[in-house]
Design a protein around this motif. Structure first.
Motif, PDB file in Angstrom:
ATOM      1  N   VAL A  32       1.110  -1.463   0.226  1.00 22.91           N
ATOM      2  CA  VAL A  32      -0.164   0.557  -0.736  1.00 22.91           C
ATOM      3  C   VAL A  32       0.716   1.162   0.281  1.00 22.91           C
ATOM      4  O   VAL A  32       1.923   1.686   0.797  1.00 22.91           O
ATOM      5  N   THR A  33       0.494   2.714  -0.779  1.00 22.43           N
ATOM      6  CA  THR A  33       0.924   3.600  -0.423  1.00 22.43           C
ATOM      7  C   THR A  33       0.128   4.701   0.147  1.00 22.43           C
ATOM      8  O   THR A  33      -1.050   4.511   0.002  1.00 22.43           O
ATOM      9  N   MET A  34       0.700   4.960   0.924  1.00 26.86           N
ATOM     10  CA  MET A  34       0.412   6.036   1.750  1.00 26.86           C
ATOM     11  C   MET A  34       0.749   8.040   1.513  1.00 26.86           C
ATOM     12  O   MET A  34       2.213   8.100   1.711  1.00 26.86           O
ATOM     13  N   ILE A  35       0.573   8.762   0.715  1.00 26.05           N
ATOM     14  CA  ILE A  35       1.278   9.846   0.764  1.00 26.05           C
ATOM     15  C   ILE A  35       1.083  10.532   2.018  1.00 26.05           C
ATOM     16  O   ILE A  35      -0.082  11.109   2.231  1.00 26.05           O
ATOM     17  N   CYS A  36       1.992  11.074   1.141  1.00 27.08           N
ATOM     18  CA  CYS A  36       2.709  12.539   2.265  1.00 27.08           C
ATOM     19  C   CYS A  36       2.424  13.992   1.709  1.00 27.08           C
ATOM     20  O   CYS A  36       3.224  13.723   1.383  1.00 27.08           O
ATOM     21  N   PRO A  37       1.124  14.686   2.294  1.00 29.15           N
ATOM     22  CA  PRO A  37       2.191  15.688   1.662  1.00 29.15           C
ATOM     23  C   PRO A  37       2.704  16.513   2.376  1.00 29.15           C
ATOM     24  O   PRO A  37       2.393  17.830   1.442  1.00 29.15           O
ATOM     25  N   TRP A  38       3.496  16.302   2.801  1.00 26.64           N
ATOM     26  CA  TRP A  38       4.705  17.215   3.497  1.00 26.64           C
ATOM     27  C   TRP A  38       6.077  17.184   3.436  1.00 26.64           C
ATOM     28  O   TRP A  38       6.169  15.499   3.543  1.00 26.64           O
ATOM     29  N   GLY A  39       6.882  17.262   3.595  1.00 26.65           N
ATOM     30  CA  GLY A  39       8.311  17.256   3.750  1.00 26.65           C
ATOM     31  C   GLY A  39       8.785  16.169   4.229  1.00 26.65           C
ATOM     32  O   GLY A  39       8.271  16.231   5.524  1.00 26.65           O
ATOM     33  N   ALA A  40       9.688  15.413   4.420  1.00 26.51           N
ATOM     34  CA  ALA A  40      10.616  14.237   4.995  1.00 26.51           C
ATOM     35  C   ALA A  40      10.822  15.363   6.319  1.00 26.51           C
ATOM     36  O   ALA A  40      11.398  15.868   5.538  1.00 26.51           O
ATOM     37  N   THR A  64       4.607   1.409   1.984  1.00 23.07           N
ATOM     38  CA  THR A  64       4.724   3.006   1.284  1.00 23.07           C
ATOM     39  C   THR A  64       5.123   4.558   1.887  1.00 23.07           C
ATOM     40  O   THR A  64       3.557   4.743   1.219  1.00 23.07           O
ATOM     41  N   VAL A  65       5.701   5.217   2.619  1.00 23.95           N
ATOM     42  CA  VAL A  65       5.213   6.741   2.174  1.00 23.95           C
ATOM     43  C   VAL A  65       6.048   7.354   1.347  1.00 23.95           C
ATOM     44  O   VAL A  65       7.310   7.333   1.126  1.00 23.95           O
ATOM     45  N   GLU A  66       5.476   8.103   1.243  1.00 25.61           N
ATOM     46  CA  GLU A  66       5.234   9.069  -0.270  1.00 25.61           C
ATOM     47  C   GLU A  66       5.335  10.156  -0.489  1.00 25.61           C
ATOM     48  O   GLU A  66       3.757  10.921  -0.349  1.00 25.61           O
ATOM     49  N   ASN A  67       6.359  11.312  -0.088  1.00 22.93           N
ATOM     50  CA  ASN A  67       6.392  12.417   0.004  1.00 22.93           C
ATOM     51  C   ASN A  67       6.200  13.916  -1.066  1.00 22.93           C
ATOM     52  O   ASN A  67       7.023  13.462  -2.283  1.00 22.93           O
ATOM     53  N   LYS A  68       4.809  13.979  -1.271  1.00 22.77           N
ATOM     54  CA  LYS A  68       4.250  14.545  -2.185  1.00 22.77           C
ATOM     55  C   LYS A  68       4.083  15.962  -1.644  1.00 22.77           C
ATOM     56  O   LYS A  68       3.262  16.224  -1.514  1.00 22.77           O
ATOM     57  N   THR A  69       4.941  17.049  -1.769  1.00 22.81           N
ATOM     58  CA  THR A  69       5.208  18.566  -1.228  1.00 22.81           C
ATOM     59  C   THR A  69       4.655  19.160  -2.787  1.00 22.81           C
ATOM     60  O   THR A  69       4.825  19.407  -3.660  1.00 22.81           O
ATOM     61  N   GLY A  70       4.270  20.707  -1.871  1.00 23.89           N
ATOM     62  CA  GLY A  70       3.973  21.493  -2.695  1.00 23.89           C
ATOM     63  C   GLY A  70       2.702  22.124  -2.548  1.00 23.89           C
ATOM     64  O   GLY A  70       1.913  22.079  -2.466  1.00 23.89           O
ATOM     65  N   GLY A  71       2.457  23.634  -3.045  1.00 21.69           N
ATOM     66  CA  GLY A  71       1.364  24.635  -2.570  1.00 21.69           C
ATOM     67  C   GLY A  71       0.530  23.960  -1.431  1.00 21.69           C
ATOM     68  O   GLY A  71      -0.419  24.051  -1.711  1.00 21.69           O
ATOM     69  N   ALA A  72       1.159  24.170  -0.672  1.00 21.80           N
ATOM     70  CA  ALA A  72       0.747  24.190   0.877  1.00 21.80           C
ATOM     71  C   ALA A  72       0.157  22.860   0.968  1.00 21.80           C
ATOM     72  O   ALA A  72      -1.180  22.864   1.795  1.00 21.80           O
ATOM     73  N   GLY A  73       0.239  21.782   0.737  1.00 19.07           N
ATOM     74  CA  GLY A  73      -0.247  20.681   0.933  1.00 19.07           C
ATOM     75  C   GLY A  73      -1.382  20.525  -0.156  1.00 19.07           C
ATOM     76  O   GLY A  73      -1.287  19.275  -0.286  1.00 19.07           O
ATOM     77  N   SER A  74      -1.407  21.240  -1.104  1.00 18.61           N
ATOM     78  CA  SER A  74      -2.128  21.095  -1.886  1.00 18.61           C
ATOM     79  C   SER A  74      -1.933  19.807  -3.380  1.00 18.61           C
ATOM     80  O   SER A  74      -3.047  18.951  -3.545  1.00 18.61           O
ATOM     81  N   ILE A  75      -0.882  19.309  -3.615  1.00 23.42           N
ATOM     82  CA  ILE A  75      -0.504  18.684  -4.535  1.00 23.42           C
ATOM     83  C   ILE A  75      -0.915  17.520  -3.964  1.00 23.42           C
ATOM     84  O   ILE A  75      -1.641  16.410  -4.036  1.00 23.42           O
ATOM     85  N   GLY A  76       0.124  17.133  -2.531  1.00 22.64           N
ATOM     86  CA  GLY A  76      -0.308  16.156  -1.952  1.00 22.64           C
ATOM     87  C   GLY A  76      -1.819  15.557  -2.180  1.00 22.64           C
ATOM     88  O   GLY A  76      -1.929  14.308  -2.010  1.00 22.64           O
TER      89      GLY A  76
END
Length: 319
Positions: A32-40, A64-76
């Motif tokens: 399973v992939t878990m998206i984190c909208p904020w940085g490591a 698996t935690v995947e960091n997808k950052t940017g846009g004040a969290g909106s990208i994630g």
């Protein structure tokens, strides 16, 4: 005839066992992939990795935690919302999900998700460099008043929970400061420890490592009580300012995930939240474990969205 009946019974038993086995293993069949909208390295990343590593043993697969950052969290947030609703991609939603729409940073709200559980809440702090010329919140306020518009307070993004926290404090204290955005709290904390900005308004968990290393000092926390691990840190109210404010973090699913899969995920993460190892890790991170089930979390999201909008309008942070 007896042999035929025995053979038929055996066949039925084997079929039934196989059928049960198949039914119990429909989900999950893979990681399973878990998206984190904020940085490591930030508070959201830390608590998410902690709960995921614990939930793996209850879910029976890797997370698996995947960091997808940017846009004040909106990208994630968008990546979570737009994920295939098969239970293999979910993510952590945070306070900014409820503040971004009020600034026009995203065209969707909390209603785009099926909330699974609330994980934690954390109060904001006012943290400065260890050798800064102020040792109390009162001294910091006096410094800000003596240098109007020149003191920089870092946060995790424009209009983020930490930006709003600093805005509430500045409004209450009657000071004029500059709000400096970063892509997550970790960068802001590094900046204050290095003397590039005067203060940050992030959580205690996010300044812990720099605090323990002696690189920063916490002047006050926006909580109802002093932190157990750092009893010398006063509350904002003790310092004369009626400000209690902080973030929340929870796990959300894209709309459309089946009830059966939701139930499996809910069970795994609920057990993880009650696991002694997770509770110990959260305590070591100075993060407050705040559990809410799906129904209670859904109600909380609605109320928080409306309350956040009212607060942001008051501070002039709405679009």
């Amino acid at each position: 005839m007896k042999k035929i009946l025995l053979a038929a019974t055996a066949a039925l038993f084997l079929f039934g066992a196989a059928g049960c086995k198949e039914k119990n293993n429909v989900y999950p069949k893979k990681g399973v992939t878990m998206i984190c909208p904020w940085g490591a390295g930030g508070g959201t990343d830390a608590i998410l990795r902690a709960v995921c590593s614990t939930a793996e043993k209850y879910l029976g697969t890797t997370i698996t935690v995947e960091n997808k950052t940017g846009g004040a969290g909106s990208i994630g947030f968008r990546a979570i919302k737009d994920a295939k609703p098969d239970g293999y991609t979910l993510g952590m939603i945070t306070f900014e999900l409820n503040s971004n729409p009020w600034q026009g940073l995203q065209d969707f709200t909390y209603e785009a998700y099926d909330p699974l559980i609330m994980v934690n809440t954390d109060a904001a702090t006012i943290t400065v460099k260890a050798d800064a010329p102020y040792n109390t919140l009162a001294e910091f306020v006096d410094y800000c008043k003596a240098h109007p518009g020149k003191v920089n307070i870092g946060n995790s993004a424009p209009g983020s929970v930490w930006h709003i926290a600093a805005g509430l404090f500045a409004s209450e204290a009657g000071i004029d400061v500059k709000h400096v955005p970063f892509e997550g709290a970790a960068g802001a904390v590094t900046a204050v420890a290095g003397g590039h900005i005067e203060a940050v308004s992030v959580s205690l968990a996010e300044v812990k490592s720099q605090l323990d290393a002696g690189n920063v000092k916490v002047l006050a926390i926006m909580d109802s009580k002093r932190p157990e691990a750092y009893p010398n840190i006063p509350t904002m109210k003790e310092c004369g300012y009626d400000v209690e404010f902080g973030t929340w973090r929870g796990i959300g699913l894209p709309k459309g995930v089946s009830a059966e899969i939701k139930a499996v995920l809910f069970d795994a993460f609920t057990k993880a939240m009650k696991d002694e190892n997770f509770i110990k890790t959260a305590k070591n991170l100075n993060q407050n474990v705040t559990y809410m089930d799906s129904e209670v979390f859904a109600t909380y999201l609605k109320n928080n969205y409306e309350g956040t909008g009212a607060t942001m309008k008051q501070l002039g942070l709405t679009n």
